[in-house]
Design an enzyme around this catalytic site. Structure first.
Site, mmCIF file in Angstrom:
data_model
loop_
_atom_site.group_PDB
_atom_site.id
_atom_site.type_symbol
_atom_site.label_atom_id
_atom_site.label_comp_id
_atom_site.label_asym_id
_atom_site.label_seq_id
_atom_site.Cartn_x
_atom_site.Cartn_y
_atom_site.Cartn_z
ATOM 1 N N SER A 59 0.800 -1.221 0.000
ATOM 2 C CA SER A 59 0.000 0.000 0.000
ATOM 3 C C SER A 59 0.835 1.274 0.000
ATOM 4 O O SER A 59 0.447 2.281 -0.597
ATOM 5 C CB SER A 59 -0.928 0.004 1.213
ATOM 6 O OG SER A 59 -0.183 -0.162 2.408
ATOM 7 N N LYS A 100 13.044 -1.127 -0.094
ATOM 8 C CA LYS A 100 11.637 -0.688 -0.112
ATOM 9 C C LYS A 100 11.589 0.771 -0.535
ATOM 10 O O LYS A 100 12.202 1.635 0.093
ATOM 11 C CB LYS A 100 10.985 -0.887 1.251
ATOM 12 C CG LYS A 100 9.501 -0.514 1.253
ATOM 13 C CD LYS A 100 8.697 -1.251 2.312
ATOM 14 C CE LYS A 100 9.001 -0.784 3.702
ATOM 15 N NZ LYS A 100 8.020 -1.326 4.679
ATOM 16 N N MET A 116 17.519 -2.997 3.552
ATOM 17 C CA MET A 116 17.775 -4.033 4.553
ATOM 18 C C MET A 116 18.247 -5.294 3.855
ATOM 19 O O MET A 116 18.140 -5.432 2.631
ATOM 20 C CB MET A 116 16.497 -4.312 5.355
ATOM 21 C CG MET A 116 15.412 -5.031 4.574
ATOM 22 S SD MET A 116 13.745 -4.798 5.233
ATOM 23 C CE MET A 116 13.191 -3.426 4.212
ATOM 24 N N ASP A 161 0.403 -4.881 12.449
ATOM 25 C CA ASP A 161 -0.161 -5.209 11.135
ATOM 26 C C ASP A 161 -0.111 -6.724 10.928
ATOM 27 O O ASP A 161 0.966 -7.298 10.772
ATOM 28 C CB ASP A 161 0.633 -4.499 10.036
ATOM 29 C CG ASP A 161 0.002 -4.697 8.661
ATOM 30 O OD1 ASP A 161 -0.943 -5.488 8.537
ATOM 31 O OD2 ASP A 161 0.468 -4.044 7.707
ATOM 32 N N ASN A 184 3.513 -10.173 5.833
ATOM 33 C CA ASN A 184 4.568 -9.747 6.757
ATOM 34 C C ASN A 184 5.302 -10.930 7.394
ATOM 35 O O ASN A 184 6.188 -10.723 8.224
ATOM 36 C CB ASN A 184 3.987 -8.854 7.853
ATOM 37 C CG ASN A 184 3.494 -7.530 7.295
ATOM 38 O OD1 ASN A 184 3.928 -7.105 6.230
ATOM 39 N ND2 ASN A 184 2.583 -6.890 8.000
ATOM 40 N N ASP A 240 8.296 -5.858 7.733
ATOM 41 C CA ASP A 240 7.447 -4.671 7.821
ATOM 42 C C ASP A 240 7.159 -4.252 9.262
ATOM 43 O O ASP A 240 6.204 -4.711 9.888
ATOM 44 C CB ASP A 240 6.123 -4.906 7.078
ATOM 45 C CG ASP A 240 5.429 -3.592 6.757
ATOM 46 O OD1 ASP A 240 5.722 -2.587 7.432
ATOM 47 O OD2 ASP A 240 4.598 -3.566 5.833
#
Length: 448
Positions: A141, A159, A246, A289, A294, A308
């Site tokens: 998202s 990311k 990462m 989340d 994840n 995440d």
């Protein structure tokens, strides 16, 4: 929205205020048109259409998922929350459509991606890598993830945040809330402002990649003694405001374990449940989340990769105490105490207890029957869910009983509910009672 072969495709992220507002306008118009068509169909069939039946159709769910997937950002994130939080309350066909938002988003075209990378790393950014894969390995998202190999031969996960996402959060949340209110899906009698405020705060935190990097390091330290979990290593030098770098940690989707042995499914689910318990009662911080994406699983090592950390939140001692009171009462099979603790924690409206005491007690009895059984809990057995749904919907029909728990509690409850959904997906059988009892014993409540 994934195409027919279930693969996402590139689509530019609307980054301007007007372009995003236009997207919401098209969504509202599409849903209104879908409602009109469904209402006409029901009338010609001799039915008197209800508003909720016209709104929650597969066609409108598809429109919602497609438009939110295009907008991405807070709009898509809220759609993911709806799909996770609704759980067993939505009809399966609607739940499956909205669940597509949890899997893959469209990704940025190469030109838009390159623009973001130049802004963050400079025009010569490619010189830092031996290889940078332009097609993302994941798209969600707020950002998409690319695999890259540095000049010193380290494989990284990069990311990259979508352009304009951070600036659009507040407006996106307000627009989704307005859309839901106008559609009748949010009751006018409830004050949603505290929840919307908390949602905006969390989404701004998720869009802060420097903060996420700090939380990633925080969890790496907290789980240093638990080799069954893998936390990526932060690359500080390459991390920027809109880029989180990462170590790349290989693994398969956690849902793919549904074809593994019962033993593996049980073990992995138990480890994740224990982690949630430690977050709540030991760490004082929780990654809230529960999106299945994840988690990854490494078949070769049996380890779980945690991803995440943008939605990481501190857990206040008061909230931990509320959950402790509920669990202690539940493990003791004390229905009266469970009811009292539920009201004290803000989970249940006192008016609902006063007006629907019998139904609430029935819900508590069903939950206690599951909590106190001596054998393992079978997450794949969902027979009790229909009883909870029926009683809950009957109570919800009384507007005076409507109530919103504290926002912090809702974020934690999302993680708890999402973990249960994962257990159900894997059809795991776990001795939850022993896990919870051990965690509470190892982390006694501080003396006041």
């Amino acid at each position: 929205m994934p195409d027919k072969d279930n693969r996402p495709h590139h689509r530019a992220v609307p980054s301007g205020r007007l372009s995003r507002l236009s997207g919401f306008g098209r969504l509202a118009g599409g849903i209104a048109g879908g409602m009109l068509a469904e209402g006409t169909r029901r009338l010609t069939s001799g039915e008197i259409p209800k508003l909720e039946d016209m709104i929650m159709t597969p066609g409108n769910a598809m429109r919602l998922a497609e438009r939110l997937s295009h907008l991405r950002g807070a709009a898509m994130k809220l759609g993911q929350m709806i799909s996770m939080d609704a759980g067993d309350m939505l009809p399966p066909e609607l739940s499956n459509i909205l669940a597509s938002l949890r899997d893959n988003a469209n990704f940025m075209p190469t030109r838009q991606l390159d623009k973001v990378l130049i802004a963050e790393w400079g025009p010569d950014w490619r010189k830092q890598f031996r290889r940078f894969e332009p097609r993302p390995i994941a798209a969600a998202s707020i950002g998409q993830v690319h695999r890259a190999v540095t000049n010193d031969d380290r494989t990284l996960a990069i990311k990259v945040q979508y352009p304009g996402i951070r600036d659009s959060i507040d407006a996106d949340v307000d627009n989704v809330a307005t859309l839901l209110r106008v559609s009748g899906m949010l009751p006018k009698e409830l004050d949603f402002d505290p929840l919307l405020k908390a949602a905006k705060e969390q989404l701004h935190e998720e869009a802060d990649y420097h903060r996420e990097g700090e939380q990633l390091q925080r969890f790496a330290t907290l789980l240093a003694d638990r080799p069954e979990f893998v936390v990526p290593t932060l690359d500080k030098e390459l991390t920027r405001e809109r880029i989180l770098a990462m170590s790349f940690e290989p693994g398969v989707p956690i849902e793919s374990l549904e074809t593994e042995t019962q033993e593996i499914r049980n073990k992995v689910t138990a480890q994740i449940i224990e982690l949630v318990g430690r977050e709540l009662f030991e760490f004082g911080v929780m990654q809230t989340d529960p999106n299945f994406a994840n988690y990854r699983y490494q078949p070769e090592t049996g380890r779980i990769v945690l991803l995440d950390f943008g939605a990481t939140r501190d857990v206040s001692p008061q909230i931990a105490s509320s959950y402790r009171g509920l669990l202690v009462a539940g493990l003791a099979g004390d229905g009266d105490a469970v009811r009292e603790e539920s009201v004290r924690a803000g989970f249940v409206n006192p008016v609902a207890v006063e007006r629907h005491r019998e139904r609430i007690d029935t819900i508590i009895e069903v939950i206690l029957a599951e909590m106190t059984q001596p054998d393992v809990f079978d997450f794949g057995d969902r027979a009790f869910v229909s009883a909870l749904r029926d009683e809950g919907m009957a109570i919800a029909a009384d507007k005076s009983s409507w109530h919103l728990p504290p926002p912090e509690t809702l974020f934690i409850q999302r993680k708890v509910s999402g973990t249960a959904l994962l257990g159900a997906r894997l059809k795991a059988k776990v001795d939850v009672r022993s896990i919870v009892t051990d965690i509470l014993a190892a982390n006694p409540e501080p003396v006041k």
